[in-house]
Structures are given as C-alpha cells and as structure tokens.
Motif scaffolding. Structure first.
Motif, short mmCIF file in Angstrom:
data_model
loop_
_atom_site.label_atom_id
_atom_site.label_comp_id
_atom_site.label_asym_id
_atom_site.label_seq_id
_atom_site.Cartn_x
_atom_site.Cartn_y
_atom_site.Cartn_z
N LEU A 4 77.75 28.49 155.16
CA LEU A 4 77.21 29.30 154.06
C LEU A 4 78.14 30.47 153.74
O LEU A 4 78.31 30.88 152.59
N LEU A 5 78.73 31.03 154.80
CA LEU A 5 79.58 32.20 154.66
C LEU A 5 81.05 31.82 154.50
O LEU A 5 81.80 32.55 153.86
N LEU A 6 81.44 30.69 155.06
CA LEU A 6 82.85 30.30 155.05
C LEU A 6 83.24 29.53 153.80
O LEU A 6 84.36 29.67 153.31
N LEU A 7 82.33 28.71 153.28
CA LEU A 7 82.69 27.81 152.17
C LEU A 7 82.11 28.25 150.84
O LEU A 7 82.68 27.95 149.79
N TRP A 8 80.97 28.91 150.87
CA TRP A 8 80.30 29.25 149.61
C TRP A 8 80.64 30.65 149.16
O TRP A 8 80.77 31.56 149.98
N GLY A 9 80.73 30.80 147.86
CA GLY A 9 80.87 32.13 147.28
C GLY A 9 79.50 32.77 147.08
O GLY A 9 78.46 32.19 147.37
N GLU A 10 79.53 33.97 146.54
CA GLU A 10 78.29 34.74 146.38
C GLU A 10 77.30 34.02 145.47
O GLU A 10 76.10 34.01 145.72
N ALA A 11 77.80 33.39 144.41
CA ALA A 11 76.90 32.70 143.48
C ALA A 11 76.17 31.55 144.16
O ALA A 11 74.97 31.36 143.96
N GLN A 12 76.89 30.78 144.98
CA GLN A 12 76.26 29.65 145.66
C GLN A 12 75.25 30.14 146.70
O GLN A 12 74.19 29.54 146.87
N ARG A 13 75.58 31.24 147.38
CA ARG A 13 74.62 31.78 148.36
C ARG A 13 73.36 32.28 147.66
O ARG A 13 72.24 32.08 148.15
N GLN A 14 73.53 32.92 146.52
CA GLN A 14 72.35 33.38 145.77
C GLN A 14 71.52 32.19 145.30
O GLN A 14 70.28 32.23 145.38
N ALA A 15 72.19 31.15 144.81
CA ALA A 15 71.45 29.97 144.35
C ALA A 15 70.72 29.31 145.51
O ALA A 15 69.58 28.86 145.36
N ALA B 203 96.92 34.07 158.66
CA ALA B 203 96.78 34.80 157.39
C ALA B 203 96.72 33.83 156.21
O ALA B 203 95.95 34.03 155.26
N LEU B 204 97.53 32.76 156.26
CA LEU B 204 97.50 31.77 155.19
C LEU B 204 96.15 31.05 155.15
O LEU B 204 95.59 30.83 154.07
N LYS B 205 95.61 30.70 156.30
CA LYS B 205 94.30 30.05 156.34
C LYS B 205 93.23 30.99 155.79
O LYS B 205 92.34 30.56 155.05
N GLN B 206 93.29 32.26 156.16
CA GLN B 206 92.31 33.23 155.64
C GLN B 206 92.40 33.30 154.12
O GLN B 206 91.37 33.33 153.43
N ALA B 207 93.64 33.31 153.60
CA ALA B 207 93.80 33.36 152.15
C ALA B 207 93.28 32.09 151.50
O ALA B 207 92.62 32.13 150.45
N GLN B 208 93.57 30.94 152.11
CA GLN B 208 93.11 29.67 151.54
C GLN B 208 91.59 29.60 151.52
O GLN B 208 90.98 29.13 150.54
N GLU B 209 90.94 30.05 152.59
CA GLU B 209 89.47 30.04 152.65
C GLU B 209 88.87 31.04 151.66
O GLU B 209 87.86 30.76 151.01
N LEU B 210 89.52 32.22 151.55
CA LEU B 210 89.06 33.20 150.56
C LEU B 210 89.17 32.62 149.15
O LEU B 210 88.24 32.76 148.33
N LEU B 211 90.27 31.95 148.87
CA LEU B 211 90.46 31.34 147.55
C LEU B 211 89.36 30.32 147.27
O LEU B 211 88.83 30.26 146.15
N ALA B 212 89.01 29.52 148.25
CA ALA B 212 87.96 28.51 148.05
C ALA B 212 86.63 29.17 147.69
O ALA B 212 85.91 28.71 146.79
N ARG B 213 86.29 30.26 148.38
CA ARG B 213 85.02 30.94 148.08
C ARG B 213 85.06 31.59 146.70
O ARG B 213 84.08 31.52 145.94
N LEU B 214 86.17 32.23 146.38
CA LEU B 214 86.28 32.91 145.09
C LEU B 214 86.29 31.91 143.94
O LEU B 214 85.69 32.16 142.88
N LEU B 215 86.95 30.78 144.16
CA LEU B 215 86.96 29.74 143.12
C LEU B 215 85.56 29.19 142.90
O LEU B 215 85.15 28.94 141.76
#
Length: 994
Positions: free
Chosen positions: A376-387, A606-618
């Motif tokens: 929920l926290l690693l893959l979903w962004g805020e919109a998905q968590r709210q939904a 750091a690259l993995k953190q950025a990649q995971e952040l990008l997935a959530r933001l996207l």
C-alpha cells in the motif's frame, strides 16, 4: 416445536451455543444473585434503591476493598449451599461432547451437573485458558470469572465495563461465537440493565449479519422490552425452560445415531489425508493444501481466526519471515471456511481501487485478506491509497454483506501504516502480532511434518536444533531451510535423522550460510554476476520482494532479454523465485530479499528508491493528475541518466519539468518525438494548476515548425480568451503570436465580433502584436489602435523595473549635470565681475549649485522615464522610440528645470519654454545612438548646442556662448553616463519572455 428441532440441528452441527445465566433454577427457587446481593447489602448497611449485585458490590468494594468483596461472595455462595437443579441436569444431559456453553454464573452448578452426567469439559476463564480449547469436549466459558481465580471475577459495574478489554483473546473467542453461531439464551432476566449492558458490550463490534439469537422466557415481557430485543436481533421464545430443554434433548438424540443404530465398524483404516511432496516448504509459503504439514501455529491459528470473526477489520503484523502468509493460508483460512466464510487472498498489485472504486468482488459472506499490505505504501500513490480507504470504508459500512478485511504487514511498516488512520478511522484498533515460533511450537514444526512421512528426529537433535536456531524465538524460514536440507539428505521412510547427520552438514549455521552460495555455485563464473543482477533487480530499497515482469527485470538488470528469460527459468527451478502470474516473478521469500539487499551499494539503493518513488508518483498522476513535488522531481532528475523510463514515465517527468521550469530541455530531449512533446504541452495547457498552464503555454510558443500540429493555435487562442488565470491568458496570447497566429483564427474572429468578448479579444491581439506586429494587417484602424494600446500596456507592465531604473538614472544625471553646469556658469560670471557682494557670494554660489541640482534631478528623472517609455512602447524601433520619448519627456522635465531658473531670474515664460524645448529636442536626439562612443559625442554636442540655444533666448543672455556650451556639454555627458549604465535593462525588460 419446529423451532426447537431447528435449534437442536444447529447444536448437533456445532452451529449453535448455549448462553446460560444464573437464573437457570426451579420455579420456586429464589434467584441466587438476588440472594447474594442481599447478603452483601446487610454487611454494609446498604440502603440505596438499586439492589442489584453490581450496584451493591460497587459500594462494598469502595467501603471494604476488593479482597473482602471476593471473600464475601465466596461466603455467600457457601451459605446458600446451592446444588444443581433439575434444569442443570437436563442441560448437562442434552449437550453433546462438542457443545459450547457460555455462562455468567459465579457458582459451579453447571460444572457439577456435567460431571454428574459423565460429560468431560474444558473450563475457560481467562486468556491463558484459550489454548486448551478442545473440540472433543464440552467447552464451558465463564465470562464473569470463577471463584477459584479471584482476579478473574466480574462483579462491579467497573468490572463489567473493563472485562472484555482485559481479556482480548477470550473476548475475540466470544465475539467469534457471537458472529458465527446461533445463540440460545437460557436462565436470563431480559429486563435486567446488567444483562443488556453485557449483551451490548459483546456485540458492539459484531456485524449485523451474525446468526439469529433466541431467548427462552417463561414470563412475557412488556412491549418496550419486546421491541428492544427485536431490534437487537433476539427472538423471544415463550416456553417453560424444562419443557424447552426436554424438547431440545429429544431433537438432539433424534439426530445423533445411537450405538445400536451405528453402522458396522470398517476395520480398514481411513484413507490417508493427501500429503504434499515434501514435509518442509523451504522458503515457499504454506498454502491451504499444506494444512497436513502445518505445525507449531495451532494457537495462533485459533486466536487469529477468532479475532477476524469477531472484528470487521484486523491488522496482522510481525517481522519479515515470521510466517504471516503461511499462517493466514494454512492455519486461518481452513477455520474461516468452516465458519462459513469465503476467503479471498490477494495482493495490492492485483487490483486498483483508483480505477474501479471498489474492492475485489467478494461473496456475501467473505474475508478479504490483503497480504504484504506494506505494498500500500510502496507501490501505491496517494490517490490510490485514498481510493482504497474509501472503498474499504464503504465495504465495511455496507450492511447487505457480511465482510471482514485483514491486512498483513511487516512490523517495520506499522508506523507508516498508522498514517492511513486519518483515512481509515480505527485501522489499528484490532491488531494481532505474530511472534517467532515458541520453543514448543518450533519443536512441533520440526517433528510433526516428518512424522507424517514416517520419518523421525532424534530427541537430542531436536534440542540442538532449537538451541542453534533460538533468537528470542525461532524464525520459520530458517527452520524450514534447515529441516528441508536434513530431510532431503537423510530422510527416508522409517529413518531417524540423528545429531551426527546434522553435524555432518555443518549444523544450522552451515546450512543457512550455504543456501545462496550453493545456488550461485550451480552457475559458471561468467553467469554468476548475471544471476546476481537478476536477483538484485527483484529486491526493493526496503529489502522486500519486488514483483517484476521479465521486461522489467531486463531493464533493471541491463542484461539481454534472452539471457534474462533463461536465468528466470533456472532460478524458478532452484525455488529462489516463484511466479506471481503468467508474466511476473518475485523472490520466493523476504528472507532472501534481506540477504540479496546486502549486495547493493549506496548508488544502487538510491536508484531503487528513485525508481519506486517514480512508480508511486506516476500512479498518482494517472489517478488524479497530481505533479511530483519540486523536491521529489529534483531527486528523480538527479537520477535521470540511470532511471528505467517507460514512455508514460518520461512524459510524466516532462510535465513536472515544465511545471517547475527546471531542466525542461533535458527532458524534452528524452521525449522520443516532436508529436509527443507537443501533445504533452497541450495536455498541460488543460491542467487544473494555473502555473502549469502558463508554463505550458510559454513552452508551446517556442516549439519548432516540425512540432506544430493543427491543434496548437486553436488551443492557445482558446486559453488566451477564456482561461481564468491572467498569467495563463497572457502567456497563451504571446505564444499564439509567436507561432504566427492572427486575428483570423476562428476563435479570435468570433470573439471580436461578440461585444461580450471583444475586450478579451483586444487583449489577445495586443499580446499578438507584441511579438508579431504584422498579425494585425487587415483589421479596422480602431481595432488596431485598441490592440496597440494593449501592446503598450503589456510592454509597460513587463518593463516597469527598467523604467524605474532609467528614471533614477536620469535623476542622477540631471542632478549632476545641471548642478555642476549652472554652478560652473555662476563661477565664470563671478570671476569676470569680481564684484562678490553685488553679484554672488560664495554661499550663494553653493546654494545655486544645489538648487539647480535639485531642479535638474526632476528634469532628468522625467527625461529618463519618458525616454525609457518610448523605447519600450516603440519596441520595434527602440532608438527612435527613445529619441521621441526623450524629446517629449525632456520638454516637460527641462521646462520644469529651466522654468525654475527663469522664475528665480525674473524671465518670461516664453523664453524658458523655448529654451527647454530646444534643449530637450537636441538631447533627445543626442542620446539616441546605441554605440557608446558615438552617443558620448552626440550627447556632448547636443547638450552644448541646447544650452547655447537657451542662452540665445535669454535664459542667460549675460552668459558667454562658450560658457553655455561647456555647461550644456556637462549636462549631456552626465545624462549619457547615467543612462548608459542601465541600458542592459532594456533588453531584459523590454521584450516578451519565452
């Protein structure tokens, strides 16, 4: 009675339980609790109207203390010398060995009756008794405690309010019964406030879909009480208790085969339960089909199943590798199925509440288990968590279904999960922590599965294994790996695995250390780095398992696709990986993830953190068109060259770059083609954020001819005319003009013809003319004038800083030039006359210099401002505009300066007016050239000429021509020097921005 037969059938099928109160007595016998209350009241001279036991006990405890209260209760029961009544005996005879009975009686009459009837029973009073729950015996749960355990007693009102909170395990068991079984109340006064409070407490968190409850009453209730219990889902059964029990016993006996009617015993053994291929799972999770080899978690299985049945929302948490998935699948799921619930186990990645607005489809009576809920926290962004939160709350509030939801999460993510409580109130109210295996549980997990395969462990080996694996408990993955290795190497039907075998393979430390090493050793030295790259790709920055497709592994590892495909298949064969579905893979256990994460350096993390952040933001962008924050974008931009970017991710980051006007050219270069870039900008032009729309419009104005599409000009025209934000309208209109838009664009032409939109259209045309004056050809003269005024207004607004600079510079130049110039003239005149007292004193000379400096500052400021304004408004010919502005502004400014001198000298207005016009004309022309040497020369020349002209018309007819020329040259040079230092501002402030 049909109802009694139905209830008997429920009891026989273990789908009902009996709830027995202290009023189960013969008709003539007094109520025990009433007698006890009176005995206690006498001891403290109790005189309140409420003479219930809870009220009397409250005062007794306040006056005498808790221990005397317990002793008084014992003494009262002893004094009453109660014996099992005929109803107790009937009840004991009626129940089956598997029956469950809950009682609120303090006495032991029910237990005595069961013993007399030869029925074995298990007594459960507190949480510690729950593990001894035995389905083969009558289970008696004493909700209000037992006199043999004084601290368990529930006597006072405060005890009633706290007892469920004090006994969470027993509370979950009772609520689970309430939720899943038919309740039959016997021996209760349904008008009693104490019983109503008890019923409300127990059913508070139980859903409305619990089974029907029945209460046997011998006396009818009043209408209010009947309605009260009807609303609580309790059906009243008017009947004599003895008759009801007799009918119930007859019904049960009719459904239970007698020994004579029993079929002959088949001497053949029953068919064995299906067993998996191996008694141990290694790093694979247990499934429902593995229940036969799932040992060591019986107590956890029962407790967690009861908690789930008793509560609509439960969070299960424990450290990585504690066995949450296995417990839910192999331990809890079978119990939930037996309770009549469908179980749906899923993962976050398998559904998208932001897209559907709902949870996965469930049956009317179901439990949704969301495993690895940290996703929920690693893959979903805020919109998905709210939904998800909205869908979850809606599902739990839907009374047309009987649903439970379970979230299983790693304990190190529990604080982050707590952040969702604002979206899901009460999220963490019902939690279950899964600890490592206990000493006894681990022992069962070692020996139990092997025994199913006719293999045993030497007792000394079991003790040694437990000792070697013990770290505040035994981690299930380590136990499974060690036992799996021992079984495969030494286990065979009838064999005993011994301590010597264990030592031969290096013990637990050797087996665990060699697990990954042995797996890698199966590859060639050239393949091993490739295997490590594939395994590393399947680990997150949080040392958890990542779920990736083969293409995603290829991108993350940097290996050829054919190599990745081959390695994935081999890793599956080694059971290091498992398939999530047809196209996705993950590590077989988080135990591996923690070890593989040790291979990663700081840059890879750091690259993995950025990649995971990008997935959530996207995901957030796709769900609600939300930009990354500027800080998040900067973090991602720093990894630009190393990120694995899909087309969607690249377009998203380009949008963020445009929104914040940061590194736009770099992200434009990463976008594959002109059409995509233009489409992104057009999409941003419709975004809800005004700043994003303004930046998009400005960028559209700079696109190349190759990037132009038919949609660009209409979109810009529409935004320029109708956008709510002035900065967007301005940027869009400017871009429209830069790209060659004209008044003939349909949207602009329609707006010009519409009186309600004409003003907006003129504003657009003013912006268009600002960058493309030819765009207005063919328009009516009045419209062109209106557009020019809008252009002038835009240019003025854009160049206010430059105009202020030029005004200040002109003031400085005028003050210096006029002050020194006229001070020099006065000095020359003084030298010639040598009549200091009659003409000028030195103090008067100084005063004149200061006064002319002040007058010159005013004139110079007006000259500088007008000259700058002309340069800005007539931007297409800035030197001509500067000259014209200088002439007009200088006429006014120098008129004020020379006019002030004329007033002091008593000259006529016509003389100083002619003088100021001449000086303004000449200086305006003199400062027009752009090249500095030429400007200096012309400024000196025209300044000298202007003052000579002023002298000629009488401003200073007593001044020599050469003296006037020298003063004028000083004025011209001072203004030129002052205004020259600010020329760069014209290029910045005087042109539209891109």
């Amino acid at each position: 009675m049909n109802l009694t037969r139905d209830l008997a059938a429920d009891l026989a099928a273990d789908n009902a339980l009996l709830f027995v109160g202290d009023s189960l007595r013969d008709a003539a016998a007094p109520l025990p609790l009433t007698q006890i209350a009176e005995l206690l009241a006498q001891q403290i001279s109790y005189d309140r109207p409420d003479r219930s036991l809870t009220a009397v006990a409250r005062d007794f405890e306040a006056l005498r203390g808790r221990q005397p209260l317990v002793q008084a209760l014992r003494d009262a029961l002893r004094q009453l010398a109660l014996q099992p009544s005929a109803l107790h005996e009937l009840l004991a005879q009626a129940v089956l060995p598997s029956s469950k009975i809950i009682t609120t009686a303090y006495d032991a009459l029910l237990e005595d009756a069961l013993r007399m009837a030869g029925k074995s029973y298990v007594l459960i009073v507190r949480d510690a008794d729950v593990p001894y729950f035995d389905e083969s015996k009558v289970v008696v749960i004493k909700m209000q405690g037992d006199l043999s355990q004084p601290d368990s007693l529930v006597i006072t009102e405060d005890d009633f309010d706290e007892f469920l909170a004090r006994l969470p395990t027993l509370s979950d068991l009772i609520r689970a019964f309430f939720a899943t079984k038919t309740l039959i109340f016997l021996g209760y006064d349904l008008t009693s406030p104490a019983f109503k409070r008890l019923f409300a407490q127990v059913t508070r968190s139980v859903r409305e879909h619990r089974r029907r409850a029945y209460a046997v009453i011998e006396q009818p209730l009043n209408a209010a009480d009947q309605q009260y219990w009807a609303q609580k889902g309790v059906e009243l059964v008017p009947d004599n208790t003895a008759h009801f029990l007799q009918e119930l016993m007859a019904g049960i006996q009719a459904l239970t085969p007698t020994p004579a009617a029993a079929p002959p015993v088949d001497d053949a053994p029953p068919p064995p339960a299906p067993l998996p291929a191996s008694p141990y799972k290694g790093l694979d999770a247990f499934d429902a089909t593995d229940a036969a080899i799932f040992f060591g978690r019986q107590e956890d299985s029962a407790r967690l199943a009861n908690k789930i049945l008793a509560n609509p929302l439960v969070v299960v948490y424990g450290e990585s590798g504690s066995g949450k998935t296995s417990l839910l699948r192999a331990g809890v799921t079978p119990r939930l199925l037996r309770a009549g619930f469908e179980v749906h186990l899923t993962r976050v990645r398998e559904f998208d509440p932001a897209a559907t607005g709902n949870l996965p489809d469930l049956a009317a009576r179901a439990v949704l288990v969301l495993d690895q809920a940290e996703e929920l926290l690693l893959l979903w962004g805020e919109a998905q968590r709210q939904a998800f939160a909205q869908a979850l709350m809606a599902a739990l509030a839907d009374r047309s279904h009987d649903w439970r939801v379970v979230l299983a999460v790693r304990d190190d993510f529990l604080p982050q999960l707590a952040s969702l409580e604002k979206l899901i109130p009460g999220l963490l109210d019902q939690r279950y922590r899964l600890e490592r295996l206990s000493w006894e549980g681990a022992g069962e997990a070692i020996t139990g599965p092997a025994a199913r395969f006719n293999v045993s462990f030497e007792p000394l080996l079991v003790e040694r294994l437990l000792h070697d694996l013990w770290q505040g408990g035994v981690a299930p993955p380590q136990l499974q790996l060690v036992c799996e290795r021992l079984y495969h190497q030494f286990g065979r039907p009838g064999a005993t695995i011994r301590l010597a075998d264990y030592q031969q393979v290096g013990g637990a430390a050797g087996i665990l250390a060699a697990y990954l090493t042995d797996a890698l050793a199966a590859y060639t030295p050239e393949e091993q780095p490739q295997v490590q790259a594939v395994l590393s790709a399947l680990v997150t920055s949080h040392q958890t398992k990542a779920v990736l497709s083969a293409d995603e592994v290829t991108a993350a590892s940097g290996l050829p696709a054919t190599t990745v495909t081959a390695l994935l298949e081999r890793l599956l064969g080694q059971r290091l990986l498992r398939r999530v579905d047809d196209s996705h893979f993950e590590l077989s256990h988080d135990y591996l993830a923690a070890r593989i994460a040790g291979w990663l350096d700081a840059q890879q993390v750091a690259l993995k953190q950025a990649q995971e952040l990008l997935a959530r933001l996207l995901a957030d962008w796709q769900a609600r068109r939300a930009f990354a924050s500027q800080g998040d974008f900067d973090l991602l931009d720093a990894q630009r060259a190393r990120l694995h970017l899909t087309p969607d991710a690249t377009s998203f980051l380009l949008r963020c770059a445009v929104r914040y006007n940061r590194q736009v050219d770099a992200w434009l270069a990463l976008t594959p083609d002109d059409a995509t870039r233009t489409a992104v900008l057009l999409d941003l032009l419709a975004h809800r954020e005004a700043e994003a729309r303004a930046q998009a419009a400005a960028r559209l104005g700079a696109i190349t001819a190759a990037a132009m599409t038919p949609a660009v000009l209409p979109a810009l025209a529409q935004a320029a005319l109708t956008d709510a934000a002035p900065e967007v309208r301005s940027a869009a209109a400017e871009a429209f003009g830069r790209l060659g838009g004209t008044w003939r664009e349909p949207a602009v032409a329609v707006a010009l013809a519409d009186t309600t939109q004409a003003a907006a259209a003129l504003t657009v045309l003013g912006a268009v003319r600002d960058v493309n004056p030819l765009a207005l050809h063919g328009l009516a003269a009045a419209t062109r004038r209106g557009a020019f005024l809008q252009t002038a207004r835009r240019r003025y607004q854009r160049a206010t800083g430059f105009i202020r600079q030029q005004t200040a510079a002109g003031g400085i130049g005028g003050a210096v030039g006029f002050g020194l110039g006229f001070g020099l003239l006065a000095f020359f005149q003084y030298n010639r006359s040598q009549t200091l007292p009659a003409i000028l004193t030195l103090s008067a000379l100084l005063l004149l210099t200061l006064l002319m400096g002040l007058l010159g500052a005013v004139g110079g400021a007006v000259f500088g401002a007008a000259r700058a304004l002309g340069q800005i408004v007539w931007q297409e010919r800035p030197r001509a505009g500067a000259a014209l502005g200088g002439v007009l502004g200088g006429s006014i400014g120098f008129a004020l300066t020379l006019g002030g001198l004329a007033l002091l000298s008593g000259l006529t207005p016509l003389a100083w007016l002619i003088a100021s016009l001449g000086l303004a004309l000449l200086l305006g022309l003199g400062l027009a050239p752009s090249a500095w040497p030429l400007q200096a020369v012309t400024a000196l020349t025209t300044g000298a000429a202007g003052m000579m002209l002023a002298s000629r018309f009488g401003v200073g007819n007593h001044i020599l021509t050469v003296e006037a020329a020298l003063a004028g040259a000083l004025i011209g040079l001072s203004l030129a020097l002052a205004l020259r230092s600010r020329r760069a501002g014209a290029d910045v402030g005087g042109k539209p921005s891109v």
